[in-house]
Motif scaffolding. Structure first.
Motif, PDB file in Angstrom:
ATOM      1  N   ASP A 146       0.747  -1.156  -0.018  1.00  0.00           N
ATOM      2  CA  ASP A 146      -0.009   0.038  -0.065  1.00  0.00           C
ATOM      3  C   ASP A 146       1.014   1.390   0.056  1.00  0.00           C
ATOM      4  O   ASP A 146       1.875   1.406   0.723  1.00  0.00           O
ATOM      5  CB  ASP A 146      -1.008   0.112   1.199  1.00  0.00           C
ATOM      6  CG  ASP A 146      -2.145   0.844   1.113  1.00  0.00           C
ATOM      7  OD1 ASP A 146      -2.208   1.403   0.174  1.00  0.00           O
ATOM      8  OD2 ASP A 146      -2.760   1.373   2.036  1.00  0.00           O
ATOM      9  N   ARG A 147       0.751   2.137  -0.860  1.00  0.00           N
ATOM     10  CA  ARG A 147       1.185   3.466  -1.016  1.00  0.00           C
ATOM     11  C   ARG A 147       0.457   4.438  -0.443  1.00  0.00           C
ATOM     12  O   ARG A 147      -0.815   4.767  -0.810  1.00  0.00           O
ATOM     13  CB  ARG A 147       1.751   3.647  -2.390  1.00  0.00           C
ATOM     14  CG  ARG A 147       2.828   2.707  -2.899  1.00  0.00           C
ATOM     15  CD  ARG A 147       2.946   3.211  -4.264  1.00  0.00           C
ATOM     16  NE  ARG A 147       4.077   1.921  -4.784  1.00  0.00           N
ATOM     17  CZ  ARG A 147       5.490   2.253  -4.922  1.00  0.00           C
ATOM     18  NH1 ARG A 147       5.955   3.352  -4.863  1.00  0.00           N
ATOM     19  NH2 ARG A 147       6.048   1.454  -5.797  1.00  0.00           N
ATOM     20  N   ILE A 148       0.797   5.133   0.593  1.00  0.00           N
ATOM     21  CA  ILE A 148       0.017   6.126   1.226  1.00  0.00           C
ATOM     22  C   ILE A 148       0.520   7.604   1.437  1.00  0.00           C
ATOM     23  O   ILE A 148       1.599   7.651   1.288  1.00  0.00           O
ATOM     24  CB  ILE A 148      -0.496   5.738   2.800  1.00  0.00           C
ATOM     25  CG1 ILE A 148       0.694   5.591   3.649  1.00  0.00           C
ATOM     26  CG2 ILE A 148      -1.345   4.369   2.394  1.00  0.00           C
ATOM     27  CD1 ILE A 148       0.222   5.060   5.109  1.00  0.00           C
TER      28      ILE A 148
ATOM     29  N   ALA B  61      -3.002   3.040   8.347  1.00  0.00           N
ATOM     30  CA  ALA B  61      -2.048   2.044   8.117  1.00  0.00           C
ATOM     31  C   ALA B  61      -1.764   1.238   9.286  1.00  0.00           C
ATOM     32  O   ALA B  61      -1.692  -0.139   9.253  1.00  0.00           O
ATOM     33  CB  ALA B  61      -0.726   2.576   7.461  1.00  0.00           C
TER      34      ALA B  61
ATOM     35  N   GLU C 185      -4.641  -1.215   9.880  1.00  0.00           N
ATOM     36  CA  GLU C 185      -4.648  -2.423   9.140  1.00  0.00           C
ATOM     37  C   GLU C 185      -3.312  -3.605   9.571  1.00  0.00           C
ATOM     38  O   GLU C 185      -3.868  -4.657   9.770  1.00  0.00           O
ATOM     39  CB  GLU C 185      -4.216  -1.826   7.790  1.00  0.00           C
ATOM     40  CG  GLU C 185      -5.498  -1.208   6.845  1.00  0.00           C
ATOM     41  CD  GLU C 185      -6.622  -2.209   6.828  1.00  0.00           C
ATOM     42  OE1 GLU C 185      -6.817  -3.007   6.083  1.00  0.00           O
ATOM     43  OE2 GLU C 185      -7.707  -1.885   7.497  1.00  0.00           O
TER      44      GLU C 185
ATOM     45  N   SER D 154       2.787  -0.822   4.231  1.00  0.00           N
ATOM     46  CA  SER D 154       2.286   0.481   3.823  1.00  0.00           C
ATOM     47  C   SER D 154       3.695   1.539   3.761  1.00  0.00           C
ATOM     48  O   SER D 154       4.475   1.554   4.622  1.00  0.00           O
ATOM     49  CB  SER D 154       1.304   1.033   4.834  1.00  0.00           C
ATOM     50  OG  SER D 154       0.125   0.225   4.690  1.00  0.00           O
TER      51      SER D 154
END
Length: 371
Positions: free
Chosen positions: A345-347, A355, A358, A367
């Motif tokens: 995941d890119r945040i 993040a 999760e 993340s």
């Protein structure tokens, strides 16, 4: 002295969300320091330990220790780095003078243990502020911020064609996992290996075992999704320890012998004990996972002496970061180490609390905050 604004995720208290604040940092590094514009930071389970109160962590403090970026300014005495260098940050800066550093074990640096591990710099002070209030940086890194001032020895130059989102993960999970195999344990070709835990570190233990030429790489977890990731990274056998007995299955897979090496990559007492039980006579169990403060384990010392079993620890993969970081990046660029599959995941920085939510549910590997 002039300052620049730093948007950062600040730890204020255990079990409280991180607060997104605008802090200040000097734009002039000290003589042996560098100012880095952070490009990416992994959201690591060690940060969660601090956030959830498993570790005694001071506040206010900018979390994050798995980062990479670009050098913006260098101190007057820094000769090994230049402006615009791409670097991976190390959370164990080396004083390069103590007995541990000069003997080739910089992860045990005496000065880092006394300062960076207390979230301050070699002079005992932090580098961030919120108005008149000093703000510490986690492990003297604080990569949950747009900028970081770090000791020059904590900024390891890498090739510029490597993507910094993937490179950031080399700053903790990748080096910790691969190094535990290649540096700490010294796994030989043809060995049998057990890895308990398929998170970011555990999957890199798997990669390390594959690189070392292990003939049998058994991974154990309670998540079928993570076990499949274990196969992706090189596992030959998978065990869902929620469904079958871990030790019995390991013995079946090894003809009753047990494995040569077992790596615990979670940080729980019963899984550490299980790894020790799973190794053969004369085998080695390696504690890689980080436990909460005060956790103890129970080991039968008669078995340890009678069977010559070894239980050892691995800090940061026993790495020499100035050597290992660029080497791992080269292996990645040559297709021999998988970093791409780790980025699930890119945040943005604003999504860091989600993040962690999760992560608590056991979802994903990493993340990555991109700035």
């Amino acid at each position: 002295m002039s300052t620049i604004p730093v948007k950062a995720a600040v730890f204020v208290a255990p079990n409280a969300p991180l607060e997104i604040r605008e802090l200040q940092i000097s734009d002039q590094p000290g003589p042996h320091e560098v100012l880095v514009k952070i490009a990416a930071s992994g959201v690591c389970h060690s940060d969660l330990h601090a956030l959830d109160g498993d570790w005694d962590t001071p506040a206010p403090l900018v979390l994050g220790h798995e980062g990479a970026g670009v050098v913006l300014a260098v101190g007057s005495e820094v000769t090994e780095l230049s402006v615009d260098d791409h670097v991976i940050l190390s959370w164990t800066p080396s004083c390069q003078k103590c007995e541990f550093c000069v003997s080739g074990t910089p992860v045990l640096c005496q000065l880092a243990n006394e300062t960076a591990y207390q979230h301050v710099f070699f002079d005992g002070k932090p580098r961030l502020s919120d108005g008149a209030e000093a703000v510490k940086s986690f492990l003297a890194v604080g990569s949950f911020g747009e900028y970081a001032m770090v000791p020059a020895s904590a900024a390891i130059r890498i090739r510029k064609d490597a993507p910094l989102a993937q490179a950031a993960l080399v700053g903790c999970a990748v080096t910790t996992g691969i190094g535990a195999v290649t540096n700490t344990a010294g796994v030989e070709p043809g060995s049998t290996v057990l890895v308990v835990g398929c998170g970011g570190v555990g999957l890199n233990v798997v990669q390390g075992a594959r690189l070392a030429g292990a003939k049998q790489i058994i991974v154990a977890d309670v998540s079928d999704e993570k076990l499949e990731l274990g196969r992706t990274f090189g596992a030959t056998h998978v065990i869902n320890s929620r469904e079958v007995d871990l030790l019995e299955t390991v013995r079946e897979l090894t003809g009753g012998r047990g494995v040569d090496y077992a790596f615990e990559a979670i940080g729980l007492p019963f899984t550490i004990e299980a790894c020790y039980e799973a190794v053969r006579r004369g085998g080695t169990a390696v504690v890689v996972g980080q436990v909460a403060d005060g956790v103890k384990i129970s080991i039968d010392p008669f078995v340890m002496s009678d069977q010559e079993k070894k239980l050892i620890g691995s800090n940061y993969g026993s790495s020499r970061q100035s050597i290992d970081f660029p080497k791992i990046i080269d292996l990645y660029m040559e297709g021999l180490v998988d970093l791409d599959s780790m980025v699930t995941d890119r945040i943005t920085l604003d999504g860091v609390n989600d993040a962690f939510a999760e992560m608590r549910k056991g979802r994903g590997i990493r993340s990555v905050i991109e700035y």
